[in-house]
Design an enzyme around this catalytic site. Structure first.
Site, mmCIF file in Angstrom:
data_model
loop_
_atom_site.group_PDB
_atom_site.id
_atom_site.type_symbol
_atom_site.label_atom_id
_atom_site.label_comp_id
_atom_site.label_asym_id
_atom_site.label_seq_id
_atom_site.Cartn_x
_atom_site.Cartn_y
_atom_site.Cartn_z
ATOM 1 N N TYR A 1 -2.524 0.300 9.934
ATOM 2 C CA TYR A 1 -2.750 -0.394 8.659
ATOM 3 C C TYR A 1 -1.503 -0.292 7.780
ATOM 4 C CZ TYR A 1 -3.988 -0.882 3.777
ATOM 5 O OH TYR A 1 -3.980 -1.243 2.454
ATOM 6 N N LYS B 1 -17.307 -0.863 0.892
ATOM 7 C CA LYS B 1 -16.202 -0.435 1.751
ATOM 8 C C LYS B 1 -16.611 0.655 2.741
ATOM 9 C CE LYS B 1 -12.057 -0.097 0.148
ATOM 10 N NZ LYS B 1 -10.872 0.319 -0.633
ATOM 11 N N SER C 1 0.822 -1.211 0.000
ATOM 12 C CA SER C 1 0.000 0.000 0.000
ATOM 13 C C SER C 1 0.850 1.252 0.000
ATOM 14 C CB SER C 1 -0.904 0.009 1.236
ATOM 15 O OG SER C 1 -1.581 1.247 1.347
#
Length: 337
Positions: free
Chosen positions: A145, A193, A118
């Site tokens: 995250y 989401k 990411s």
């Protein structure tokens, strides 16, 4: 018998679009790995062709029993992608440890392994957005995250898994893996989401409901309100990059690569593109940013795509305007018809 392709997170945003593109390329021998839960996520799988669907836990049990050793590739997109998730232990188990298990299994069976990293690993961008291996250990993610993703990147680097090397610690026959640092991906089938949807999706919903878009004010003098910048990538391009590497042999070159367009655009650009796609004049209101985000907000992201290009991906990326127009008109407006 055809060699299966395994897609984890298959009912998720990028995963669902990946399976659809595999189908479009004539690939139907696909094992989907995901939890459908009790919401409506299952609806996104309607119309797709695949061999089977199993939960992440069931999948671990199957591979422990020797299943899928003839798989062609593992496209590991399954993860908790909520940047606001506070349970660090859950993120470590889900995003780091599970990925290690799958990677080791794939390598031991000489199966191509492509996984989702990411752009959140870059933190505030103080070290830039260069995906060079020497830079990766210096990055400081802003949230758990991002750190859970960086943990696996660092582990793979430590064990020389991105490229064949004589001192690599994993006993394989030269298999390489590919990690893709997805930047701001937007496109169809992200509805489930919730708050983690793209601002394209949120903007469409706001315009339909109120006729205007709300964007965060800037708290840094070098950026005017709405002129914070992101590298927005259309999901079709993200999928194309993913499959470019996933469908190569296990011993093909690997690497930790940015998956972004290399061109930063402002939030105003994005909102304007949504209004244009809906045939409406722009109407934007700037609102205060929640306090919990103010110290963890990226004001600028832009993928350095030199390493991606050097690795053999040569296609041009869809412009923000073209991607937003197709998304809004072919997905939302046609669906609501």
């Amino acid at each position: 018998m055809a060699r299966p392709i395994i897609v984890t997170g298959a009912a998720g945003f990028i995963g669902r679009n990946t399976v659809a593109e595999l189908n479009a390329r004539g690939e139907n021998e696909i094992i989907l790995v995901d939890e459908l839960g009790k919401d409506e996520k299952w609806k996104d799988l309607v119309g797709l062709r695949y061999e089977d669907i199993v939960t992440p836990e069931e999948f671990l049990g199957l591979i422990e029993d020797g299943a899928f050793v003839n798989a062609r590739s593992v496209i590991h997109l399954g993860a908790c992608s909520a940047t606001t998730e506070k349970d660090a232990d859950f993120l470590v188990r889900n995003n780091y440890q599970y990925t290690r298990v799958l990677c080791n299994w794939a390598l031991s069976n000489e199966i191509r392994f492509v996984y989702a990293s990411s752009a959140a690993t870059y933190g505030d961008g103080a070290e830039g957005y260069d995906d060079a291996d020497a830079v990766t250990p210096t990055l400081k993610p802003l949230n758990m995250y991002g750190y859970s993703k960086q943990m696996f990147d660092l582990w793979a680097l430590k064990h020389h898994l991105f490229n064949s090397a004589p001192d690599r610690s994993h006993e394989t026959s030269g298999s390489n893996i590919v990690g893709l640092k997805y930047f701001n991906v937007f496109g169809p089938y992200e509805d489930h989401k919730g708050d983690m949807r793209s601002v394209v999706s949120k903007s469409y919903e706001q315009i339909r409901g109120t006729g205007e878009v709300k964007l965060f004010k800037s708290y840094r003098p070098e950026y005017k309100d709405g002129e914070q910048m992101r590298d927005f990538i259309y999901v079709k391009d993200a999928v194309d990059v993913t499959l470019h590497f996933a469908l190569q042999p296990a011993d093909a070159p690997g690497g930790l690569l940015n998956c972004g367009t290399g061109k930063a655009r402002t939030w105003i650009d994005l909102a304007t593109a949504v209004f244009d796609a809906m045939g409406l004049p722009p109407k934007i209101e700037f609102i205060e940013m929640p306090e919990q985000l103010q110290g963890k907000y990226q004001y600028f992201t832009q993928a350095n795509d030199a390493k991606l290009r050097a690795a053999g991906y040569t296609k041009p990326f869809t412009s923000l305007e073209d991607g937003v127009r197709e998304y809004i008109q072919e997905y939302y407006l046609r669906r609501e018809g």
